[in-house]
Write a protein that holds these residues in place. Sequence first.
Motif, short mmCIF file in Angstrom:
data_model
loop_
_atom_site.label_atom_id
_atom_site.label_comp_id
_atom_site.label_asym_id
_atom_site.label_seq_id
_atom_site.Cartn_x
_atom_site.Cartn_y
_atom_site.Cartn_z
N LYS A 63 0.82 -1.21 0.00
CA LYS A 63 0.00 0.00 0.00
C LYS A 63 0.86 1.26 0.00
CE LYS A 63 -4.03 -2.07 2.27
NZ LYS A 63 -4.89 -2.02 3.45
N THR A 64 2.01 1.21 0.68
CA THR A 64 2.87 2.37 0.74
C THR A 64 3.81 2.45 -0.44
OG1 THR A 64 4.45 1.13 2.07
CG2 THR A 64 2.81 2.42 3.25
N ALA A 65 3.91 1.38 -1.25
CA ALA A 65 4.83 1.39 -2.38
C ALA A 65 4.49 2.47 -3.40
CB ALA A 65 4.87 0.02 -3.05
N PRO A 66 3.20 2.64 -3.83
CA PRO A 66 2.91 3.70 -4.76
C PRO A 66 3.26 5.07 -4.25
CG PRO A 66 1.10 2.13 -4.66
CD PRO A 66 2.05 1.79 -3.55
N THR A 67 3.09 5.31 -2.93
CA THR A 67 3.44 6.60 -2.37
C THR A 67 4.93 6.86 -2.51
OG1 THR A 67 1.64 6.34 -0.78
CG2 THR A 67 3.31 8.02 -0.30
N ALA A 68 5.73 5.82 -2.21
CA ALA A 68 7.17 5.97 -2.36
C ALA A 68 7.53 6.21 -3.82
CB ALA A 68 7.88 4.73 -1.83
N ALA A 69 6.83 5.52 -4.73
CA ALA A 69 7.11 5.70 -6.14
C ALA A 69 6.76 7.11 -6.60
CB ALA A 69 6.33 4.68 -6.96
N MET A 70 5.65 7.68 -6.09
CA MET A 70 5.27 9.04 -6.44
C MET A 70 6.29 10.03 -5.94
SD MET A 70 1.16 8.98 -5.86
CE MET A 70 1.08 10.73 -6.25
N SER A 71 6.82 9.78 -4.73
CA SER A 71 7.86 10.66 -4.22
C SER A 71 9.08 10.62 -5.10
CB SER A 71 8.22 10.25 -2.78
OG SER A 71 7.08 10.30 -1.95
N SER A 72 9.43 9.41 -5.56
CA SER A 72 10.57 9.28 -6.46
C SER A 72 10.31 10.00 -7.77
CB SER A 72 10.86 7.79 -6.71
OG SER A 72 11.87 7.65 -7.67
N GLY A 73 9.07 9.90 -8.29
CA GLY A 73 8.75 10.58 -9.53
C GLY A 73 8.80 12.08 -9.38
N MET A 74 8.33 12.62 -8.24
CA MET A 74 8.40 14.04 -8.01
C MET A 74 9.84 14.49 -7.90
SD MET A 74 5.37 15.20 -8.10
CE MET A 74 5.61 16.82 -7.36
N ASN A 184 10.56 -1.98 -8.32
CA ASN A 184 11.59 -2.36 -7.36
C ASN A 184 10.98 -2.70 -6.00
OD1 ASN A 184 13.61 -1.94 -9.27
ND2 ASN A 184 13.88 0.21 -8.70
N SER A 185 9.96 -1.94 -5.59
CA SER A 185 9.30 -2.25 -4.32
C SER A 185 8.61 -3.61 -4.37
CB SER A 185 8.27 -1.16 -4.00
OG SER A 185 8.89 0.10 -3.85
N GLN A 186 7.98 -3.91 -5.51
CA GLN A 186 7.31 -5.20 -5.65
C GLN A 186 8.31 -6.36 -5.66
OE1 GLN A 186 3.80 -5.64 -5.86
NE2 GLN A 186 3.98 -3.56 -5.10
N LYS A 187 9.47 -6.14 -6.27
CA LYS A 187 10.49 -7.19 -6.29
C LYS A 187 11.04 -7.47 -4.89
CE LYS A 187 12.04 -6.75 -11.07
NZ LYS A 187 13.17 -6.41 -11.98
N GLU A 188 11.24 -6.41 -4.11
CA GLU A 188 11.67 -6.61 -2.72
C GLU A 188 10.62 -7.37 -1.92
OE1 GLU A 188 12.55 -2.80 -1.15
OE2 GLU A 188 14.31 -2.46 -2.44
N LEU A 189 9.37 -7.03 -2.16
CA LEU A 189 8.29 -7.74 -1.46
C LEU A 189 8.23 -9.20 -1.89
CD1 LEU A 189 5.84 -7.71 0.41
CD2 LEU A 189 4.49 -6.83 -1.50
N ARG A 190 8.46 -9.47 -3.17
CA ARG A 190 8.47 -10.84 -3.65
C ARG A 190 9.59 -11.66 -2.99
NH1 ARG A 190 9.75 -11.80 -9.88
NH2 ARG A 190 11.70 -10.86 -9.13
N GLN A 219 3.58 -11.33 -8.06
CA GLN A 219 4.22 -11.72 -9.32
C GLN A 219 3.43 -11.17 -10.51
OE1 GLN A 219 7.11 -13.23 -9.72
NE2 GLN A 219 6.91 -13.11 -11.96
N GLY A 220 2.11 -11.18 -10.43
CA GLY A 220 1.29 -10.61 -11.50
C GLY A 220 1.52 -9.11 -11.65
N GLN A 221 1.63 -8.41 -10.53
CA GLN A 221 1.91 -6.98 -10.57
C GLN A 221 3.27 -6.70 -11.20
OE1 GLN A 221 0.02 -4.38 -9.68
NE2 GLN A 221 -1.73 -5.64 -9.08
N ILE A 222 4.25 -7.52 -10.88
CA ILE A 222 5.60 -7.33 -11.44
C ILE A 222 5.57 -7.52 -12.95
CG2 ILE A 222 7.92 -8.34 -11.51
CD1 ILE A 222 7.66 -8.88 -8.52
#
Length: 309
Positions: A63-74, A184-190, A219-222
């Motif tokens: 749930k927090t992964a997209p937030t971190a990704a948005m911060s990275s994009g900003m 990258n967040s999804q891969k760490e979670l996997r 895995q589907g998300q990745i």
Amino acid sequence: MKEIMRKKNLKIIGFGAGGIVIAVAIAVAASFTEVRGPIAPESSFHQSEGIMADVMSSRAVMKTAPTAAMSSGMASMSPTPQDNDRRVEGSHNFRFKVDRDLVADQYERAFSACSSQTCEVVNGNLNVQGVTKSASLTVRIEPDDFNRYMDVVGDEKHGVSLVNHSRSAVDRTNQYQDIEARLNSQKELRSRLKSLVHSYQGQNIRSLLEIERELARVQGQIESMEAQMRGISIRTDRITASINFFSDHLSETPDHPPYLKNALKEVGVIFESNTAKVVRFVAAILPYVIGLTILFAMWIAISALRRRK
């Protein structure tokens, strides 16, 4: 009066002394807690409960992964990124005027020129009916071969004249980096979920199945994110060119086909076809007509004999 004032002063002094005693007691208790340290929580949980807690925490990470990704994009929007990290989708739009009789030939020439590994045809359309003939073709081509390809398509020796050329560009850098951060967040979670599956030694199968379902979803998300990144790479690594060929309008509307003449020519064919249909119909009902006629004649003969008797 003096006695009353003296009693009030004693009450105020008593309240003040009581407050000082309470403050001193709180300070002593705080210092005693710091010396002893916090009370350690009990750690005698079952392994299955610990695994379920890890699964719940993994969902929290997702749930927090997209937030971190948005911060990275900003963050990537600030200053000027390195040129080799930028993802820019470039496109060109060409309009060529061609003679009516050469539209199809020019379309085939442009289609055939995009047959190498550095060029791919996205879509094409050819219309050679009506007042105006036209054709359109969209290709994606490597930047190094772009000029060579357009020299072949726009060669004036083949009766082609350029009418309009426009170009545009869309920066996909932030979109690409956003997907990359979430990937990258999804891969760490996997990796974490896989380690939970390999280290599981409990007896609760439901907990293990819950982890495996979570692993399959991750895995589907990745795979979905990797497909999105490949799509962006294809659009940004190559140049998209939209090529349109068109001809002038006819000065006169084309004549309609000779409907009456064609109908007179088809009279014999129509008569023969209808006659064949009638013959087929008669051949189909003839056995039933003969049978009914015989039955009717027998009925009349039997009726006549009865009247004579």
